[in-house]
Design an enzyme around this catalytic site. Structure first.
Site, mmCIF file in Angstrom:
data_model
loop_
_atom_site.group_PDB
_atom_site.id
_atom_site.type_symbol
_atom_site.label_atom_id
_atom_site.label_comp_id
_atom_site.label_asym_id
_atom_site.label_seq_id
_atom_site.Cartn_x
_atom_site.Cartn_y
_atom_site.Cartn_z
ATOM 1 N N ASN A 45 0.842 -1.278 0.144
ATOM 2 C CA ASN A 45 0.139 0.252 -0.019
ATOM 3 C C ASN A 45 0.793 1.312 0.069
ATOM 4 O O ASN A 45 0.314 2.518 0.353
ATOM 5 C CB ASN A 45 -1.096 -0.100 1.194
ATOM 6 C CG ASN A 45 -2.023 -0.975 1.345
ATOM 7 O OD1 ASN A 45 -2.560 -1.383 0.066
ATOM 8 N ND2 ASN A 45 -2.179 -1.512 2.473
ATOM 9 N N HIS A 131 -14.685 -0.884 5.561
ATOM 10 C CA HIS A 131 -13.703 -1.667 6.272
ATOM 11 C C HIS A 131 -13.688 -2.239 7.693
ATOM 12 O O HIS A 131 -14.841 -1.507 8.470
ATOM 13 C CB HIS A 131 -12.404 -0.740 6.431
ATOM 14 C CG HIS A 131 -11.176 -1.306 6.682
ATOM 15 N ND1 HIS A 131 -10.635 -1.327 8.069
ATOM 16 C CD2 HIS A 131 -10.277 -1.819 5.896
ATOM 17 C CE1 HIS A 131 -9.352 -1.801 8.101
ATOM 18 N NE2 HIS A 131 -8.891 -2.156 6.852
ATOM 19 N N GLU A 174 -15.836 4.804 3.352
ATOM 20 C CA GLU A 174 -14.497 4.890 2.916
ATOM 21 C C GLU A 174 -14.775 5.848 1.574
ATOM 22 O O GLU A 174 -15.777 5.915 1.024
ATOM 23 C CB GLU A 174 -13.932 3.684 2.508
ATOM 24 C CG GLU A 174 -13.580 2.737 3.752
ATOM 25 C CD GLU A 174 -13.100 1.247 3.197
ATOM 26 O OE1 GLU A 174 -12.139 1.311 2.406
ATOM 27 O OE2 GLU A 174 -13.632 0.279 3.871
ATOM 28 N N SER A 178 -11.050 -0.111 -0.025
ATOM 29 C CA SER A 178 -9.868 -0.808 0.050
ATOM 30 C C SER A 178 -10.062 -2.273 -0.620
ATOM 31 O O SER A 178 -8.603 -2.431 -0.891
ATOM 32 C CB SER A 178 -9.625 -1.096 1.608
ATOM 33 O OG SER A 178 -10.289 -1.910 2.246
ATOM 34 N N ASP A 203 -13.325 8.259 5.600
ATOM 35 C CA ASP A 203 -11.978 7.441 5.859
ATOM 36 C C ASP A 203 -11.189 7.350 4.645
ATOM 37 O O ASP A 203 -11.476 6.956 3.829
ATOM 38 C CB ASP A 203 -12.350 5.921 6.149
ATOM 39 C CG ASP A 203 -11.079 4.892 6.448
ATOM 40 O OD1 ASP A 203 -9.998 5.310 5.744
ATOM 41 O OD2 ASP A 203 -11.213 3.861 7.035
ATOM 42 N N HIS A 206 -6.990 5.315 1.941
ATOM 43 C CA HIS A 206 -6.293 4.735 0.574
ATOM 44 C C HIS A 206 -6.202 5.922 -0.424
ATOM 45 O O HIS A 206 -5.865 5.727 -1.416
ATOM 46 C CB HIS A 206 -7.062 3.478 0.020
ATOM 47 C CG HIS A 206 -6.715 2.402 0.691
ATOM 48 N ND1 HIS A 206 -5.635 1.819 0.491
ATOM 49 C CD2 HIS A 206 -7.642 1.723 1.548
ATOM 50 C CE1 HIS A 206 -5.684 0.548 1.278
ATOM 51 N NE2 HIS A 206 -6.866 0.510 2.028
ATOM 52 N N LYS A 237 0.024 4.025 4.599
ATOM 53 C CA LYS A 237 -0.148 3.828 3.257
ATOM 54 C C LYS A 237 0.630 4.552 2.373
ATOM 55 O O LYS A 237 1.958 4.431 2.530
ATOM 56 C CB LYS A 237 -1.591 3.579 2.845
ATOM 57 C CG LYS A 237 -2.242 2.450 3.644
ATOM 58 C CD LYS A 237 -3.754 2.276 3.794
ATOM 59 C CE LYS A 237 -3.884 0.955 4.611
ATOM 60 N NZ LYS A 237 -5.282 0.658 5.271
#
Ligand SMILES: *Cc1c(COP(=O)(O)O)cnc(C)c1O
Length: 389
Positions: A45, A131, A174, A178, A203, A206, A237
């Site tokens: 990541n 997640h 998110e 992910s 979130d 990523h 990440k």
């Protein structure tokens, strides 16, 4: 008790879903040693390949020289070394929020934010593919959970309308998923926030460093930088270090400092993690070429996979899901790829819904054209041999 554990492990094995820890050693930014051979790592990541950048590594070492190896105390006691304040100011300024609060990792940050702000009488609307750390946080909050269909704003609105106007409502999503690599319709969700007076928590684990003109995330991409009630992001990440942060207004952060148990009752991050994160943040703020080079690789790999006939679903950016369905088939493909020098993981339930086992590739800045060509060749061969393309 032991018998029960044994039985359940047998069931996991029969389902082709058994997990073993694989111990590796990194060779460079995109290669690893595993059981005596070198492999191309297609599951990191570290999207901007900053975890091995000389400036970032030096910042970690310098921080150790100045502060020692560990902080050896929680943040509320004596663990809040001044590096925290510097990094909190940097990340709040970068993302356009009043204040930041660093947690020891993203799992704990989500727990601290969600379980502290939402409570028994509230309702939380949660994307069905959120997640595990979000799912566990909702459980811990004791709020009622309403799951809406993945990225489906209509379904979300329908479910919001069913609730009494007076109930406090949270929406948690998110921004880049992910395991699917797709982007949430944040602008549309934000319109619902204004219409129904929702609390919106996002979130950006990523998305940070990867999406948006300046790498500030999907908020920036969709013209919403700094407008969420709370944003969670991580240093582990694209920023190549470790740790996570909550961003919000001063009052909310003050409340978290006083009430978030996952902030109060765990040992503070070591200085090396903070120093490295601060250096990585500085690099991406001052130099757009990291993100530009990453996206050149993303475009190259995605075009190559597309030409080969792989269905990449709705994914955008560095996370590429190749959904194969059956657990055992995904594991077989993973083994075949390993034989061809490619290291990645088959992702199976409960990480993804049953029947959607997949290979999850990640594209990082440090991959060379040769790396990508050999990855495409191996994927083509394996994809054909199992009849996926
Ligand atoms: C990785 C991740 C986390 C957890 O962050 P850690 O710092 O690894 O604990 C939380 N949310 C999402 C979406 C993630 O991908």
């Amino acid at each position: 008790m032991r018998e029960r554990l044994q039985q359940e492990l047998e069931q996991i094995k029969e389902a082709g879903n058994y997990r073993e820890i694989r111990y590796l050693k990194p060779v460079n930014e995109s290669r690893v040693w595993y059981e005596g051979s070198e492999y191309l790592n297609l599951c990191s990541n570290s999207y901007l390949s900053l975890h091995t950048h000389p400036d970032v590594m030096k910042a970690a070492k310098d921080a150790i020289d100045e502060y020692g190896a560990g902080t050896c105390s929680s943040r509320s006691v004596s663990g809040s070394i001044d590096l925290y304040a510097l990094l909190e100011d940097d990340v709040a300024a970068f993302k356009g929020y009043q204040r930041a609060l660093i947690f020891s990792n993203g799992y704990l940050a989500n727990m601290g934010i969600i379980a502290t702000l939402a409570g028994t009488h509230d309702v939380i609307f949660s994307d069905e593919l959120n997640h595990s750390s979000i799912i566990d946080s909702i459980r811990l909050s004791r709020a009622r959970r309403v799951i809406y269909r993945h990225c489906d704003v209509e379904d979300l609105e329908k479910k919001i309308r069913r609730e009494p106007v007076s109930t406090k409502k949270f929406v948690i999503t998110e921004t880049v998923f992910s395991m699917d690599g797709d982007v949430a319709p944040l602008a549309a969700i934000f319109r619902l926030k204004e219409k129904y007076d929702l609390h919106l928590i996002v979130d950006e684990a990523h998305a940070t460093g990867v999406f948006g003109e300046r790498g500030r995330g999907v908020e920036e991409l969709q013209g919403l930088a700094g407008l969420m009630d709370v944003q969670m992001g991580t240093f582990g990440k694209a920023l190549g270090s470790f740790g996570a942060f909550a961003l919000s207004d001063s009052l909310t952060i003050e409340y978290l400092v006083n009430r978030a148990r996952t902030f109060m009752y765990t040992t503070a991050l070591p200085a090396s993690a903070l120093g490295a994160a601060r250096s990585a943040l500085q690099l991406i703020r001052e130099d757009g070429s990291f993100k530009k080079e990453l996206w050149e690789n993303i475009d190259y790999m995605r075009q190559g996979l597309h030409k080969l006939g792989f269905d990449l679903k709705q994914s955008e950016g560095p996370i590429v899901p190749i959904v194969v369905g059956e657990d055992s088939k995904a594991v077989r493909m993973q083994k075949m790829l390993l034989e061809q020098g490619i290291f990645l993981q088959a992702i199976r339930p409960p990480t993804v819904p049953a029947g959607t086992s997949r290979l999850r590739l990640t594209i990082v800045r440090g991959l060379t054209r040769e790396d990508m060509n050999s990855a495409l060749e191996a994927l083509a061969q394996v994809g054909r041999s199992v009849g996926l393309i």
